[in-house]
Design a protein around this motif. Structure first.
Motif, PDB file in Angstrom:
ATOM      1  N   ASN A 127       0.824  -1.217   0.000  1.00  0.00           N
ATOM      2  CA  ASN A 127       0.000   0.000   0.000  1.00  0.00           C
ATOM      3  C   ASN A 127       0.861   1.272   0.000  1.00  0.00           C
ATOM      4  OD1 ASN A 127      -2.181  -1.701   0.067  1.00  0.00           O
ATOM      5  ND2 ASN A 127      -2.699  -1.305   2.203  1.00  0.00           N
ATOM      6  N   VAL A 128       1.893   1.247  -0.842  1.00  0.00           N
ATOM      7  CA  VAL A 128       2.771   2.409  -0.980  1.00  0.00           C
ATOM      8  C   VAL A 128       2.524   3.049  -2.346  1.00  0.00           C
ATOM      9  CG1 VAL A 128       5.166   3.210  -1.110  1.00  0.00           C
ATOM     10  CG2 VAL A 128       4.541   1.384   0.492  1.00  0.00           C
ATOM     11  N   PRO A 129       2.179   4.340  -2.396  1.00  0.00           N
ATOM     12  CA  PRO A 129       1.919   4.990  -3.683  1.00  0.00           C
ATOM     13  C   PRO A 129       3.130   4.948  -4.614  1.00  0.00           C
ATOM     14  CG  PRO A 129       1.088   6.329  -1.880  1.00  0.00           C
ATOM     15  CD  PRO A 129       1.908   5.238  -1.258  1.00  0.00           C
ATOM     16  N   GLN A 130       2.863   4.585  -5.865  1.00  0.00           N
ATOM     17  CA  GLN A 130       3.866   4.526  -6.938  1.00  0.00           C
ATOM     18  C   GLN A 130       3.336   5.467  -8.021  1.00  0.00           C
ATOM     19  OE1 GLN A 130       3.910   0.757  -8.990  1.00  0.00           O
ATOM     20  NE2 GLN A 130       6.045   0.934  -9.635  1.00  0.00           N
ATOM     21  N   LEU A 131       3.652   6.759  -7.890  1.00  0.00           N
ATOM     22  CA  LEU A 131       2.935   7.803  -8.622  1.00  0.00           C
ATOM     23  C   LEU A 131       3.739   8.410  -9.768  1.00  0.00           C
ATOM     24  CD1 LEU A 131       1.522   9.732  -5.514  1.00  0.00           C
ATOM     25  CD2 LEU A 131       0.489   7.792  -6.727  1.00  0.00           C
ATOM     26  N   LEU A 132       2.993   8.957 -10.756  1.00  0.00           N
ATOM     27  CA  LEU A 132       3.558   9.769 -11.831  1.00  0.00           C
ATOM     28  C   LEU A 132       4.729   9.072 -12.512  1.00  0.00           C
ATOM     29  CD1 LEU A 132       3.517  13.216  -9.995  1.00  0.00           C
ATOM     30  CD2 LEU A 132       1.929  12.466 -11.766  1.00  0.00           C
ATOM     31  N   LEU A 133       4.541   7.810 -12.825  1.00  0.00           N
ATOM     32  CA  LEU A 133       5.623   7.034 -13.434  1.00  0.00           C
ATOM     33  C   LEU A 133       6.014   7.579 -14.804  1.00  0.00           C
ATOM     34  CD1 LEU A 133       4.644   3.368 -12.524  1.00  0.00           C
ATOM     35  CD2 LEU A 133       6.422   4.792 -11.499  1.00  0.00           C
ATOM     36  N   ASN A 134       7.309   7.565 -15.067  1.00  0.00           N
ATOM     37  CA  ASN A 134       7.818   7.990 -16.367  1.00  0.00           C
ATOM     38  C   ASN A 134       7.787   6.833 -17.349  1.00  0.00           C
ATOM     39  OD1 ASN A 134       8.708  10.872 -16.369  1.00  0.00           O
ATOM     40  ND2 ASN A 134       9.761  10.178 -14.521  1.00  0.00           N
ATOM     41  N   THR A 135       6.605   6.374 -17.623  1.00  0.00           N
ATOM     42  CA  THR A 135       6.328   5.321 -18.589  1.00  0.00           C
ATOM     43  C   THR A 135       4.824   5.343 -18.841  1.00  0.00           C
ATOM     44  OG1 THR A 135       6.102   2.898 -18.792  1.00  0.00           O
ATOM     45  CG2 THR A 135       6.486   3.761 -16.600  1.00  0.00           C
ATOM     46  N   GLY A 136       4.431   5.005 -20.052  1.00  0.00           N
ATOM     47  CA  GLY A 136       3.010   5.067 -20.410  1.00  0.00           C
ATOM     48  C   GLY A 136       2.386   3.714 -20.635  1.00  0.00           C
ATOM     49  N   ALA A 137       2.989   2.663 -20.081  1.00  0.00           N
ATOM     50  CA  ALA A 137       2.455   1.317 -20.283  1.00  0.00           C
ATOM     51  C   ALA A 137       1.048   1.186 -19.712  1.00  0.00           C
ATOM     52  CB  ALA A 137       3.375   0.282 -19.637  1.00  0.00           C
ATOM     53  N   ASN A 141      -2.386   1.931 -15.649  1.00  0.00           N
ATOM     54  CA  ASN A 141      -3.769   2.406 -15.544  1.00  0.00           C
ATOM     55  C   ASN A 141      -4.684   1.204 -15.316  1.00  0.00           C
ATOM     56  OD1 ASN A 141      -6.080   3.974 -15.611  1.00  0.00           O
ATOM     57  ND2 ASN A 141      -6.182   4.050 -17.841  1.00  0.00           N
ATOM     58  N   ASP A 142      -4.556   0.614 -14.153  1.00  0.00           N
ATOM     59  CA  ASP A 142      -5.321  -0.580 -13.797  1.00  0.00           C
ATOM     60  C   ASP A 142      -5.757  -0.466 -12.336  1.00  0.00           C
ATOM     61  OD1 ASP A 142      -6.457  -3.061 -13.571  1.00  0.00           O
ATOM     62  OD2 ASP A 142      -4.704  -4.188 -14.244  1.00  0.00           O
ATOM     63  N   PRO A 143      -6.685   0.478 -12.053  1.00  0.00           N
ATOM     64  CA  PRO A 143      -7.069   0.764 -10.669  1.00  0.00           C
ATOM     65  C   PRO A 143      -7.593  -0.433  -9.886  1.00  0.00           C
ATOM     66  CG  PRO A 143      -7.907   2.444 -12.156  1.00  0.00           C
ATOM     67  CD  PRO A 143      -7.384   1.342 -13.014  1.00  0.00           C
ATOM     68  N   LYS A 144      -8.206  -1.391 -10.567  1.00  0.00           N
ATOM     69  CA  LYS A 144      -8.762  -2.537  -9.849  1.00  0.00           C
ATOM     70  C   LYS A 144      -7.668  -3.466  -9.338  1.00  0.00           C
ATOM     71  CE  LYS A 144     -13.308  -2.609 -12.057  1.00  0.00           C
ATOM     72  NZ  LYS A 144     -14.285  -3.402 -12.863  1.00  0.00           N
ATOM     73  N   ARG A 145      -6.688  -3.766 -10.177  1.00  0.00           N
ATOM     74  CA  ARG A 145      -5.625  -4.694  -9.784  1.00  0.00           C
ATOM     75  C   ARG A 145      -4.469  -4.001  -9.073  1.00  0.00           C
ATOM     76  NH1 ARG A 145      -3.365  -7.129 -14.728  1.00  0.00           N
ATOM     77  NH2 ARG A 145      -2.135  -8.376 -13.268  1.00  0.00           N
ATOM     78  N   PHE A 146      -4.160  -2.775  -9.517  1.00  0.00           N
ATOM     79  CA  PHE A 146      -3.014  -2.053  -8.960  1.00  0.00           C
ATOM     80  C   PHE A 146      -3.420  -0.621  -8.602  1.00  0.00           C
ATOM     81  CE2 PHE A 146      -1.098  -5.170 -11.960  1.00  0.00           C
ATOM     82  CZ  PHE A 146      -0.434  -5.952 -11.016  1.00  0.00           C
ATOM     83  N   PRO A 147      -4.220  -0.466  -7.558  1.00  0.00           N
ATOM     84  CA  PRO A 147      -4.741   0.861  -7.225  1.00  0.00           C
ATOM     85  C   PRO A 147      -3.685   1.863  -6.777  1.00  0.00           C
ATOM     86  CG  PRO A 147      -5.250  -0.715  -5.488  1.00  0.00           C
ATOM     87  CD  PRO A 147      -4.711  -1.501  -6.636  1.00  0.00           C
ATOM     88  N   TRP A 148      -2.510   1.404  -6.357  1.00  0.00           N
ATOM     89  CA  TRP A 148      -1.497   2.307  -5.813  1.00  0.00           C
ATOM     90  C   TRP A 148      -0.509   2.799  -6.868  1.00  0.00           C
ATOM     91  CZ3 TRP A 148      -1.944   3.963  -0.831  1.00  0.00           C
ATOM     92  CH2 TRP A 148      -2.855   3.274  -0.032  1.00  0.00           C
ATOM     93  N   THR A 149      -0.745   2.473  -8.129  1.00  0.00           N
ATOM     94  CA  THR A 149       0.166   2.837  -9.223  1.00  0.00           C
ATOM     95  C   THR A 149      -0.513   3.773 -10.206  1.00  0.00           C
ATOM     96  OG1 THR A 149       1.257   0.675  -9.074  1.00  0.00           O
ATOM     97  CG2 THR A 149       1.577   1.918 -11.097  1.00  0.00           C
ATOM     98  N   THR A 150       0.133   4.899 -10.536  1.00  0.00           N
ATOM     99  CA  THR A 150      -0.435   5.828 -11.515  1.00  0.00           C
ATOM    100  C   THR A 150       0.625   6.256 -12.526  1.00  0.00           C
ATOM    101  OG1 THR A 150       0.080   7.950 -10.422  1.00  0.00           O
ATOM    102  CG2 THR A 150      -1.891   6.771  -9.674  1.00  0.00           C
ATOM    103  N   PRO A 151       0.236   6.464 -13.796  1.00  0.00           N
ATOM    104  CA  PRO A 151       1.185   6.941 -14.822  1.00  0.00           C
ATOM    105  C   PRO A 151       1.363   8.452 -14.758  1.00  0.00           C
ATOM    106  CG  PRO A 151      -0.960   6.614 -15.802  1.00  0.00           C
ATOM    107  CD  PRO A 151      -1.090   6.193 -14.357  1.00  0.00           C
ATOM    108  N   GLY A 152       2.515   8.909 -15.246  1.00  0.00           N
ATOM    109  CA  GLY A 152       2.757  10.346 -15.326  1.00  0.00           C
ATOM    110  C   GLY A 152       2.884  10.840 -16.753  1.00  0.00           C
ATOM    111  N   LEU A 153       2.818   9.909 -17.702  1.00  0.00           N
ATOM    112  CA  LEU A 153       2.947  10.238 -19.121  1.00  0.00           C
ATOM    113  C   LEU A 153       1.678   9.832 -19.867  1.00  0.00           C
ATOM    114  CD1 LEU A 153       6.546   8.857 -19.862  1.00  0.00           C
ATOM    115  CD2 LEU A 153       5.898  11.112 -18.999  1.00  0.00           C
ATOM    116  N   PRO A 154       1.513  10.307 -21.097  1.00  0.00           N
ATOM    117  CA  PRO A 154       0.415   9.784 -21.914  1.00  0.00           C
ATOM    118  C   PRO A 154       0.550   8.272 -22.027  1.00  0.00           C
ATOM    119  CG  PRO A 154       1.409  11.695 -22.970  1.00  0.00           C
ATOM    120  CD  PRO A 154       2.301  11.337 -21.823  1.00  0.00           C
ATOM    121  N   MET A 155      -0.557   7.564 -21.994  1.00  0.00           N
ATOM    122  CA  MET A 155      -0.504   6.115 -22.131  1.00  0.00           C
ATOM    123  C   MET A 155      -0.025   5.757 -23.529  1.00  0.00           C
ATOM    124  SD  MET A 155      -1.522   5.630 -19.127  1.00  0.00           S
ATOM    125  CE  MET A 155      -1.373   3.849 -19.167  1.00  0.00           C
TER     126      MET A 155
END
Length: 401
Positions: A127-137, A141-155
């Motif tokens: 439950n550690v935020p993994q935010l604004l990642l420099n990758t658009g994979a 963007n999978d809130p159900k499986r990985f709610p603590w991960t967010t992208p920082g670039l266009p997908m």
């Protein structure tokens, strides 16, 4: 009257009694009354070392904020940017150190699809935020499986759809040659391009090649793409491979419609290739480039240059990766500011996934961060731009949907 006074007194007492509860401060590891500790992992060494500027700039931004404003909401912010050399095993080691030894509140602006993929399950389990990642994979963007991960670039899916629309519109009979990094980044980008091109993808793509990060050059791949008769070069490379591919195409006189992913358009990569060799190259744009003369009078660019001169004097003024790292740190700072005194990891995630028209120094006018709890993709509409040897000229605005 006495009853009214009594009721008023009781009401006042209730309000006063509730005040401390309303002002209660909440903390998770990495936050106190006076400090906030963040972290990220980027390649400060190895083949991806140019991207280390992302981490150095993010660290320096919060140093500046501490010096000039006392941090955020009265708390000094420290960023620990660890070197993973663009190697997943090293990313795992560095990330565990940040979480278990350093006990950071959150990670932000880390780099790499394969590297961040190696720690995504771990961070979500903790439950550690993994935010604004420099990758658009798409996996970010999978809130159900990985709610603590967010992208920082266009997908990648967003970018591929927009570029596919542009290719089909501008090249009546596209014969697409692809060079892609042999990892999750390259594979997903190519997969999304094929999906965007639709049923005729196999007919349009005449050659698909890859390269390893450890390869000394990509010269042979560029020659093969030209010999395959490609009139469109879809370039999914990073770092030195990007510069090499641009330069080699020019050396052999290959002049296709050169389409490159946005993450590889930084000015330092183009300078290494020779700007004259990149003329006509097309990409999607959502942010400004450091050192771009058309933004010389832009207040945000002037602020960055003043920051760079004082806090990153050894970084070239035109280092676009440093500018990107600085701009992402600004967004992370806004997220922390929105958290107020509730510096729990859950609230940091909540603020990061409910951004509404949030601006950044690097974003082109008309582009803003917008996230929702069920859709973390920060951008849906982007500009297509062409490089003229000096500047990126925006051509048109295209929506992925």
């Amino acid at each position: 009257m006495k009853l009214m006074k009594l009721c008023g007194g009781v009401a006042l007492a209730l309000v006063l009694g509730a005040a401390p509860a309303l002002a209660e401060k909440k903390y998770d590891p990495g936050a106190t009354d006076t400090t906030i500790k963040l972290g990220n992992t980027v390649p400060h060494s190895g083949p991806g070392s140019p991207y280390g500027a992302l981490g150095r700039a993010a660290t320096a931004y919060f140093e500046m904020l501490n010096d000039t404003k006392g941090g955020i909401n009265g708390r000094k912010v420290t960023v620990l940017s660890l070197d993973d050399a663009y190697s997943p095993p090293k990313t795992v080691e560095a990330t565990r150190r940040l979480v278990e030894s350093e006990q950071v509140l959150a990670l932000f602006a880390s780099l790499g699809t394969a590297t961040q993929g190696a720690v995504q399950k771990y961070l979500n389990a903790k439950n550690v935020p993994q935010l604004l990642l420099n990758t658009g994979a798409g996996r970010w963007n999978d809130p159900k499986r990985f709610p603590w991960t967010t992208p920082g670039l266009p997908m990648y899916a967003t970018e591929a759809k927009i570029l596919a629309k542009y290719i089909v519109a501008k090249q009546p009979d596209p014969k697409i040659g692809i060079l892609a990094q042999h990892d999750e980044l390259g594979k997903e980008f190519v997969r999304e391009l094929r999906a965007a091109l639709g049923p005729k993808a196999d007919q349009m793509i005449v050659q698909e090649l890859s390269y390893e990060l450890s390869d000394p050059t990509v010269d042979s791949q560029i020659i093969k793409l030209k010999n395959a008769g490609a009139n469109v070069f879809f370039n999914v490379t990073t770092g030195k491979a990007t510069s090499q591919s641009i330069r080699k195409a020019a050396e052999i006189g290959w002049k296709p419609l050169h389409v490159i992913m946005s993450g590889s358009t930084s000015s330092n990569l183009i300078q290494a290739a020779g700007p004259e060799n990149a003329v006509g190259m097309v990409t999607v744009k959502y942010r400004k480039n450091a050192g771009d003369p058309q933004y010389a009078d832009d207040p945000a660019m002037k602020a960055f240059e003043a920051f760079r001169a004082k806090y990153l004097p050894n970084v070239d003024p035109g280092n676009d990766l440093a500018f990107a790292g600085y701009a992402q740190a600004v967004v992370m700072g806004k997220i922390l500011e929105l958290c107020g005194d509730d510096l729990t990891r859950a609230n940091v995630l909540k603020q990061a996934t409910t951004l509404k028209d949030v601006t950044s120094p690097a974003l082109i006018e008309g582009v803003t961060y917008n996230t929702q709890p069920d859709d973390y993709s920060p951008f849906r509409t982007l500009y297509v731009a062409e490089f003229d040897g000096k500047l990126w000229k925006t051509l048109e605005k295209i929506t992925a949907d």
